[in-house]
Design an enzyme around this catalytic site. Structure first.
Site, PDB file in Angstrom:
ATOM      1  N   ASP A 125       0.407   5.322   0.125  1.00  0.00           N
ATOM      2  CA  ASP A 125      -0.458   6.353   0.104  1.00  0.00           C
ATOM      3  C   ASP A 125       0.404   7.917  -0.138  1.00  0.00           C
ATOM      4  OD1 ASP A 125      -2.683   5.098   0.897  1.00  0.00           O
ATOM      5  OD2 ASP A 125      -2.610   5.522   3.138  1.00  0.00           O
ATOM      6  N   ASP A 166       0.720  -1.177  -0.057  1.00  0.00           N
ATOM      7  CA  ASP A 166       0.056  -0.161  -0.063  1.00  0.00           C
ATOM      8  C   ASP A 166       0.859   1.195  -0.001  1.00  0.00           C
ATOM      9  OD1 ASP A 166      -2.396   1.638   0.117  1.00  0.00           O
ATOM     10  OD2 ASP A 166      -1.847   1.879   2.485  1.00  0.00           O
ATOM     11  N   ASP A 208       3.217   0.766   3.539  1.00  0.00           N
ATOM     12  CA  ASP A 208       2.932   0.532   4.926  1.00  0.00           C
ATOM     13  C   ASP A 208       3.083  -1.045   5.196  1.00  0.00           C
ATOM     14  OD1 ASP A 208       1.393  -0.035   7.095  1.00  0.00           O
ATOM     15  OD2 ASP A 208      -0.450   1.097   6.403  1.00  0.00           O
TER      16      ASP A 208
END
Length: 356
Positions: free
Chosen positions: A110, A108, A250
């Site tokens: 972001d 992930d 992450d």
């Protein structure tokens, strides 16, 4: 992957102050847009967040793509997911009963965790930065681990990279976290990778062909015109270079074997943009094709807004009203920054998005 679609192409929604985001989602999903599912979707758990409350409807399984499309058309969920895990009984209510068979590797990225984008409103510039990170991750996985991955824009503020392979599907949480830490450059001992010259011994200069982080940092140096190591100014400068090359993932997401992935071509309720596959994330450019909502809407700013999103610039003071393109108006309304008060939205089944 499997696709599902229907013959209807568009719908019209007239917006008033009473129009809900759910109404727009209902119009989109009623068109039965084409969605993508893994070949083994029958062994995946599906989960949906509806508009009534924050709870998720979980432990669902489907026998056909048509059944998934029908559920989307009936419920018009705020969020729609399938599991990265494959199970014997995906509809069972507990992990023990499900019978875990393996999981894809998931990463992930972001945008709001990247340097210069911390806590910022989602913007094209920061999404493009996240795309470059996703591209670097794909290259790192293939070069260093021999694993091919796929990148997906999440429909909000970043990317997921999914990798499926025989040996990695059975990895546990600890091994997955080690991989996440590796691509993020956590725990890299630069003094070992680049030892100081000693009397009678001069360490070999790093080469782009070197394995692991020596090779990645050497390529970064080459991109700067072959700047010699000694001119960087020691380990502190190397640490800055490492931070530039590292992929900000992450680790909590990667280590979770039961994580959920968004169904491609469904809407992300946090921004009302589509989750879509991206073949070349380093060339990612957010455009109106990330939204099924087109036309023009009248909005009222609930906060000061100054951003560029999907190619449209919006700058409004709190309380100000304006007519803006529907694709960005609906997106910013989903983020709680604007209220929709008028206009017409043409909802399209196909937005023209293609993997780039």
């Amino acid at each position: 992957m499997y696709r599902r679609g229907s013959s209807r192409r568009s719908a019209l929604v007239r917006v008033t102050s009473r129009t809900r985001l759910k109404d727009l989602y209902q119009a989109y999903y009623s068109l039965r847009p084409s969605i993508l599912l893994p070949q083994d979707f029958g062994r995946r758990e599906f989960a949906f967040q509806l508009w009534e409350g924050d709870a998720y409807v979980r432990h669902l399984s489907f026998e056909s793509v048509e059944d998934v499309a029908g559920y989307l058309a009936e419920k018009a969920p705020r969020q729609a997911y399938y599991s990265v895990a494959v199970y014997q009984l995906p509809e069972a209510p507990s992990m023990e009963e499900k019978g875990w068979l393996g999981s894809d590797l998931m990463f992930d990225i972001d945008a709001d965790h990247l340097p210069g984008c911390e806590g910022a409103t989602v913007s094209d510039e920061c999404l493009e930065k996240a795309g470059r990170e996703a591209g670097r991750l794909l290259r790192m996985l293939e070069r260093d681990l021999g694993v091919k991955g796929e990148a997906f824009f999440t429909g909000h503020r970043g990317f997921h990279v999914i990798a499926s392979c025989g040996w990695c599907s059975s990895l546990g949480a600890r091994e997955r976290r080690l991989i996440a830490n590796y691509v993020a450059g956590r725990g890299v001992d630069l003094s070992r990778l680049f030892p100081r010259p000693r009397r009678g011994f001069d360490a070999a200069a790093p080469s782009p062909e070197d394995p692991g982080w020596r090779g990645w940092l050497a390529r970064a140096l080459r991109s700067r015109g072959g700047e010699p190591l000694r001119s960087l100014g020691g380990l502190e400068a190397l640490e800055r270079l490492l931070e530039e090359v590292a992929v900000h993932v992450d680790a909590q997401v990667t280590q979770d074997v039961s994580r959920l992935e968004r169904i491609p071509f469904t809407l992300n309720g946090k921004a009302s943009m589509l989750a879509v596959p991206v073949e070349n994330p380093e060339g990612f450019k957010p455009t109106a094709s990330l939204s099924p909502f087109h036309g023009e809407v009248t909005v009222k700013a609930l906060a000061d807004v100054d951003t560029r999103l999907m190619g449209a610039r919006v700058a409004l003071r709190r309380g100000e009203e304006a007519d803006i393109p529907a694709h960005v108006g609906v997106a910013l309304a989903s983020m709680g920054l604007l209220a929709l008060v008028g206009g017409e939205v043409v909802v399209r089944k196909s937005t023209g998005w293609g993997s780039i």
